[in-house]
Design a protein around this motif. Structure first.
Motif, mmCIF file in Angstrom:
data_model
loop_
_atom_site.group_PDB
_atom_site.id
_atom_site.type_symbol
_atom_site.label_atom_id
_atom_site.label_comp_id
_atom_site.label_asym_id
_atom_site.label_seq_id
_atom_site.Cartn_x
_atom_site.Cartn_y
_atom_site.Cartn_z
ATOM 1 N N TRP A 281 -38.798 -34.788 -23.620
ATOM 2 C CA TRP A 281 -39.722 -35.929 -23.588
ATOM 3 C C TRP A 281 -41.094 -35.512 -24.125
ATOM 4 O O TRP A 281 -41.693 -36.180 -24.958
ATOM 5 C CB TRP A 281 -39.810 -36.450 -22.169
ATOM 6 C CG TRP A 281 -40.860 -37.485 -21.933
ATOM 7 C CD1 TRP A 281 -42.042 -37.302 -21.291
ATOM 8 C CD2 TRP A 281 -40.830 -38.849 -22.340
ATOM 9 N NE1 TRP A 281 -42.753 -38.472 -21.257
ATOM 10 C CE2 TRP A 281 -42.029 -39.450 -21.908
ATOM 11 C CE3 TRP A 281 -39.915 -39.636 -23.031
ATOM 12 C CZ2 TRP A 281 -42.329 -40.772 -22.134
ATOM 13 C CZ3 TRP A 281 -40.224 -40.962 -23.261
ATOM 14 C CH2 TRP A 281 -41.415 -41.519 -22.813
ATOM 15 N N GLU A 282 -41.552 -34.363 -23.649
ATOM 16 C CA GLU A 282 -42.862 -33.894 -24.104
ATOM 17 C C GLU A 282 -42.813 -33.469 -25.568
ATOM 18 O O GLU A 282 -43.760 -33.704 -26.330
ATOM 19 C CB GLU A 282 -43.324 -32.732 -23.227
ATOM 20 C CG GLU A 282 -43.654 -33.181 -21.810
ATOM 21 C CD GLU A 282 -44.115 -32.025 -20.952
ATOM 22 O OE1 GLU A 282 -44.206 -30.900 -21.477
ATOM 23 O OE2 GLU A 282 -44.365 -32.263 -19.753
ATOM 24 N N GLN A 283 -41.707 -32.865 -25.936
ATOM 25 C CA GLN A 283 -41.589 -32.441 -27.330
ATOM 26 C C GLN A 283 -41.599 -33.649 -28.264
ATOM 27 O O GLN A 283 -42.275 -33.646 -29.300
ATOM 28 C CB GLN A 283 -40.296 -31.646 -27.507
ATOM 29 C CG GLN A 283 -40.147 -31.044 -28.893
ATOM 30 C CD GLN A 283 -38.772 -30.430 -29.102
ATOM 31 O OE1 GLN A 283 -37.820 -30.816 -28.428
ATOM 32 N NE2 GLN A 283 -38.684 -29.465 -29.985
ATOM 33 N N ALA A 284 -40.862 -34.675 -27.864
ATOM 34 C CA ALA A 284 -40.832 -35.879 -28.694
ATOM 35 C C ALA A 284 -42.214 -36.506 -28.769
ATOM 36 O O ALA A 284 -42.641 -36.964 -29.847
ATOM 37 C CB ALA A 284 -39.821 -36.871 -28.126
ATOM 38 N N GLY A 285 -42.918 -36.521 -27.629
ATOM 39 C CA GLY A 285 -44.271 -37.062 -27.643
ATOM 40 C C GLY A 285 -45.183 -36.271 -28.554
ATOM 41 O O GLY A 285 -45.989 -36.840 -29.309
ATOM 42 N N GLY B 216 -49.020 -47.895 -29.252
ATOM 43 C CA GLY B 216 -48.899 -46.444 -29.188
ATOM 44 C C GLY B 216 -47.805 -46.004 -28.224
ATOM 45 O O GLY B 216 -47.393 -46.760 -27.343
ATOM 46 N N ILE B 217 -47.388 -44.795 -28.436
ATOM 47 C CA ILE B 217 -46.330 -44.292 -27.546
ATOM 48 C C ILE B 217 -46.937 -43.970 -26.180
ATOM 49 O O ILE B 217 -48.141 -43.751 -26.045
ATOM 50 C CB ILE B 217 -45.661 -43.029 -28.137
ATOM 51 C CG1 ILE B 217 -46.711 -41.912 -28.269
ATOM 52 C CG2 ILE B 217 -45.014 -43.326 -29.459
ATOM 53 C CD1 ILE B 217 -46.084 -40.585 -28.589
ATOM 54 N N THR B 218 -46.076 -43.974 -25.197
ATOM 55 C CA THR B 218 -46.529 -43.628 -23.841
ATOM 56 C C THR B 218 -46.064 -42.231 -23.493
ATOM 57 O O THR B 218 -44.983 -41.806 -23.933
ATOM 58 C CB THR B 218 -45.992 -44.643 -22.809
ATOM 59 O OG1 THR B 218 -46.371 -44.201 -21.515
ATOM 60 C CG2 THR B 218 -44.489 -44.757 -22.870
#
Lengths: 239, 686
Positions: free
Chosen positions: A50-54, B527-529
């Motif tokens: 999740w963090e990587q994708a963000g 924007g993304i969350t």
């Protein structure tokens, strides 16, 4: 001879409604079962993805970069994660990557979990605009006509259907009490109100929930076959 | 023959009884009246006169103590005390218990006087010897005071003045010898600190020392100047086991004192404060020659001893060193230390120890915990003191984009104080903010075993391969007593250019875009969350624990309600069926057991009532026949039943009639099965 009041009740018009509603609700939850028990995986791995994708989405500047972020989000989907923020982010990066069709599908799935929010509406409009090539894209009329189906998350609609179901059976209960003779006028009014309101709510929201579950089931089955493609037609800036 | 009855005053007077003589006489009369209540009262004049005379005699006898002499007895609990100690003064008033004022102690020399309490000391006894009664009464009251003389010398605890019934009695009072701190060099008690001015987190040592003059040669070689059986008492507040003082990390006194306990119980030692044994830890050897082996005794502490010379005189010095560490600035006072007890001062020719009582005080010592000096204090001083401080800095990544939030980790370690280590303000160092923006207001700090770790949020402000400059940090070095500054190594990082989103400039009307995205082309998504909940699966439906009960509750409730009436009807039907089935059996059994017309008629009527579901207690023969006819029983059987019931009634109400009851009962026993069969057949057909 009125030995078994339930028989008399079955002869009334409520009989058909009760059976129909029962079948609908049972079908809803039979369909819902596979959705609710996803295989557990490592929470830390999901959090990392999740963090990587963000981070990839934040760092992306080209459609390929956004596509890479979309692929990472999609790994979470393949891992069994389903929730509104995930599909919303996936839709957003797909829009940025130029993949309008898959983005619209992702936003549609996001709406099933979140309901219609300004973000999902904006994203869906962007995805449709990307598909149609128009700067301004209108959302389909059905979203206004069947507003309850799109405005509320599926869990809220299912809970509303349950409330209607309970109200409907409360009406049946009042009907049975009325036939036994106590407080006839009040019970009759209450029973009819509960039967009508509860039955209507149950049918409307259970049908909506059932439809959502059917669509979600179909999307789950076909999501793995989707191919995300980057399109640089409108997203690349002029040099 | 001698009988003696002794009572205390409380036993003589019941609860609530007045203590005045009239009350006592009243109670006596009451007792006599109650005893004589069951007997005829004497009415002769002689008896009345005799009783009056006896009462007057008894009144005089009981009131006699009021005319007794009053005297005072004043005694102290100790004859010799040291200055600063107190003794108890007991004032006993003999001959009076009531109407007493508190003793007047205003004539005593200056002292701290505390009233401890008072109690009655009165008692009476009655002796009967060969029928002759002798009564002895004593009245008295005791007052107790605690007196702490204010000066040394002979303290005269008097005059003590007591007023009884308006008359004053005075006692000159006893004398108590109050010893002051005499000038002597036999015992030197002292407290010393390794440093009277220290920094925060800089440990210091407080040393307690009791130097006792050595015995004369040759006894000094193998004997200590303390008597093994006479423990001197050491008293000091800081030797109490209690919680740490605020701002001061104290040593583990419990463990230290436990290690000093003399387990053998035979070596010369000290008693410290009020530490006493709670059991028979003094050993069975103490059982002999001791009146109470279970009473708490002072614990014998054996302090480490060494030979020292003070002012050319040899001493045996007993010392105890305690290490403290201040955590806050302030002043901490230790002491004073008081020594009180017996030491061996000399040895006689016949090798007998000569002892001497010594009371001396070692003055308190005060340690000041001060901040580092202001002179020469660098701007980068972080508040910590100590030695060999080290600092390291690192980023969480080596490559980033301009504006990306980075985490800078700064670790400060070493033999330094942590409690006063402040968060370094990096933005105050201009060279650090040249290429980076540092957020000093959002710093997280973690305590390490030997230091602290700080995490800063930093953003590079320009692109390129940058170098985060060395961070300078200053502390106060306690080894060299000066400020020292250490610096971290520079941290390289590569900051890449970031994407800029820009629209056309409306001022010049051009469509030239400087960014990568054109917001005019089409709408952009939100924007993304980064919400962490995006990594967790969520169900589309509510919880099953809620769904299933709600699904089942409504139908179940309706089903139960619908089935309630049928179940009730079924239960009533079963009860009637069971009643019908057993009616004939019960009637025949009753008829077999009796030939009494009344019981036989009752059995038949009960049968009809149970079988036909009617109230049958009052069925006449005609009613019974009509009922049976209605239920489809043939006329012959119904008529026979009516006839037999009528004959039973006749036999019941006309005993003189010649009606054979036995024959009637026999006919009924034959008739009832036929009626029952007819009823059953009718029920089946219907």
């Amino acid at each position: 001879m009125r030995l078994f009041p339930i028989r008399a009740c079955e002869r009334t018009g409520a009989e058909a409604g009760m059976r129909h509603v029962a079948l609908v609700v049972a079908g809803v939850f039979l369909l819902a079962k596979p959705c609710s028990f996803a295989a557990p995986t490592d929470e830390s791995a999901r959090a990392f993805l999740w963090e990587q994708a963000g981070a990839q989405a934040a760092a992306a500047t080209t459609p390929e970069g956004y596509l890479q972020a979309a692929a990472t989000y999609n790994r979470l989907v393949a891992d069994g994660v389903r929730n509104g923020p995930l599909f919303q982010n996936l839709g957003s990066v797909l829009v940025m990557a130029g993949d309008g069709a898959n983005a619209a599908a992702a936003f549609a799935r996001a709406e099933r979990y979140l309901g219609a929010t300004p973000e999902t509406r904006q994203g869906l409009a962007a995805a449709i605009a990307l598909q149609t090539g128009r700067a301004q894209a209108d959302l389909p009329w059905s979203r206004t006509a069947f507003f309850w189906h799109y405005a509320f998350p599926c869990s809220v609609r299912a809970a509303t259907a349950l409330a209607g179901w309970t109200l409907f059976w409360l009406g049946v209960f009042c009907q049975l009490l009325r036939r036994r003779g106590a407080g006839r006028a009040f019970l009759r009014s209450l029973a009819e109100t509960c039967l009508l309101t509860g039955g209507l709510i149950t049918v409307v929201f259970a049908a909506s929930t059932l439809m959502t579950l059917t669509h979600e089931r179909h999307d789950e089955a076909t999501w793995g076959a989707r191919v995300f493609a980057a399109s640089a037609s409108d997203t690349e800036a002029a040099p | 023959m001698r009988d003696t009855f002794t009572h205390t005053q409380n036993l003589i007077h019941p609860v609530g009884c007045q203590l005045v003589p009239e009350g006592r006489i009243k109670n006596v009369f009451c007792a006599e009246q109650s005893r004589e209540r069951g007997r005829p009262r004497p009415h002769s004049e002689w008896q009345v006169a005799n009783r009056f005379f006896s009462a007057v005699l008894l009144l005089f006898f009981l009131a006699f103590p009021a005319f007794a002499d009053v005297s005072l007895k004043v005694s102290p609990s100790r004859q010799n005390i040291y200055l600063g100690e107190s003794f108890n003064l007991t004032i006993e008033v003999e001959g009076a218990d009531r109407g007493l004022d508190a003793p007047d102690l205003s004539g005593l020399p200056p002292a701290e006087i505390q009233f401890l309490g008072q109690h009655s000391n009165s008692r009476s006894s009655i002796s009967i010897i060969n029928g002759r009664m002798t009564r002895e009464t004593y009245e008295g009251r005791v007052f107790a005071y605690q007196i702490k003389p204010g000066a040394e010398g002979v303290y005269r605890a008097g005059p003590v003045r007591v007023t009884v019934a308006g008359k004053s009695y005075t006692e000159p009072g006893p004398s108590v010898q109050v010893k002051g701190i005499e000038r002597q060099d036999r015992v030197i008690a002292s407290l010393s600190a390794s440093s009277t001015s220290v920094l925060v987190e800089e440990p210091f040592t407080v040393t307690l020392s009791v130097a006792v003059a050595e015995l004369p040669d040759p006894y000094a070689e193998s004997n200590e100047p303390l008597h093994p059986n006479l423990l001197p008492q050491l008293t000091a507040d800081f030797l109490e086991i209690r919680q740490d003082s605020p701002g001061l990390k104290s040593p583990d006194l419990n463990q230290i004192l436990n290690n000093l306990i003399d387990q053998s119980g035979r070596q010369p030692g000290f008693a410290i404060n009020d530490y006493k044994t709670r059991d028979m830890s003094s050993g069975f050897g103490r059982l002999f020659g001791d009146d109470d082996p279970f009473r708490p005794r002072p614990i014998r502490f054996r302090l480490p001893a060494s030979r020292v010379t003070i002012d050319g005189k040899k001493y045996r010095a007993y010392t105890l060193a305690l290490e403290y560490t201040p955590t806050k600035e302030g002043e901490f006072t230790f002491g004073p230390l008081s020594f009180k007890g017996t030491v061996i001062s000399d040895v006689t020719a016949d090798r007998q120890a000569v002892t001497r009582d010594i009371y001396t005080i070692g003055p308190a010592v005060t340690v000041r915990v001060v901040p580092p000096p202001d002179e020469g204090r660098p701007e980068t001083f972080i508040g910590s003191v100590g030695k060999e401080m080290q600092a390291t800095a690192a980023f969480d990544t080596t490559v980033c984009k301009v504006g990306d939030p980075l985490t800078l980790t700064l670790e400060i370690t070493g033999a330094i104080s942590v409690s006063n280590l402040r968060t370094p303000l990096l933005s105050l160092q201009p060279e650090l903010t040249r290429d980076f923006r540092i957020y000093d207001d959002n710093v997280s700090a973690d305590t390490l075993p030997n230091g602290k770790r700080f995490k800063y949020r930093v953003r590079p402000t320009r692109e390129g391969t940058l170098e985060f400059p060395p961070i300078r940090l200053a502390y106060y070095d306690t080894a060299v007593r000066a400020y020292r500054t250490v610096a971290t190594a520079p941290v390289p990082i590569q900051a890449r250019a970031t994407t800029q989103i820009a629209t056309a400039d409306p001022a010049d009307g051009t469509d030239a875009l400087t960014g990568v995205l054109d917001s005019r082309t089409r709408p952009l998504p939100a924007g993304i969350t980064l919400d962490a909940r995006g990594a967790h699966p969520v169900s589309l439906l509510p919880r099953h624990r809620l769904v299933l009960p709600l699904l089942a509750a409504g139908p179940l409730l309706a089903l139960l309600t619908a089935l309630a009436a049928p179940f009730a009807a079924l239960a009533a039907h079963l009860r009637a069926r069971r009643r019908h089935a057993g009616a004939l059996r019960r009637a025949l059994a009753a008829l077999r057991r009796t030939d009494n017309p009344a019981r036989a008629a009752q059995a038949v009527r009960s049968y009809l009532a149970e079988r036909c579901d009617v109230a049958g207690g009052a069925l006449t023969p005609s009613d019974a026949a009509e009922l049976l006819n209605r239920r489809g029983v043939p006329d012959a059987s119904a008529h026979a039943c009516r006839t037999l019931l009528a004959r039973l009634d006749e036999a019941l109400y006309r005993p003189d009639a010649d009606t054979p009851a036995t024959a009637i009962v026999s006919d009924l026993a034959t008739l009832l099965p036929a009626i029952d069969a007819a009823l059953s057949e009718k029920a089946k057909s219907s």
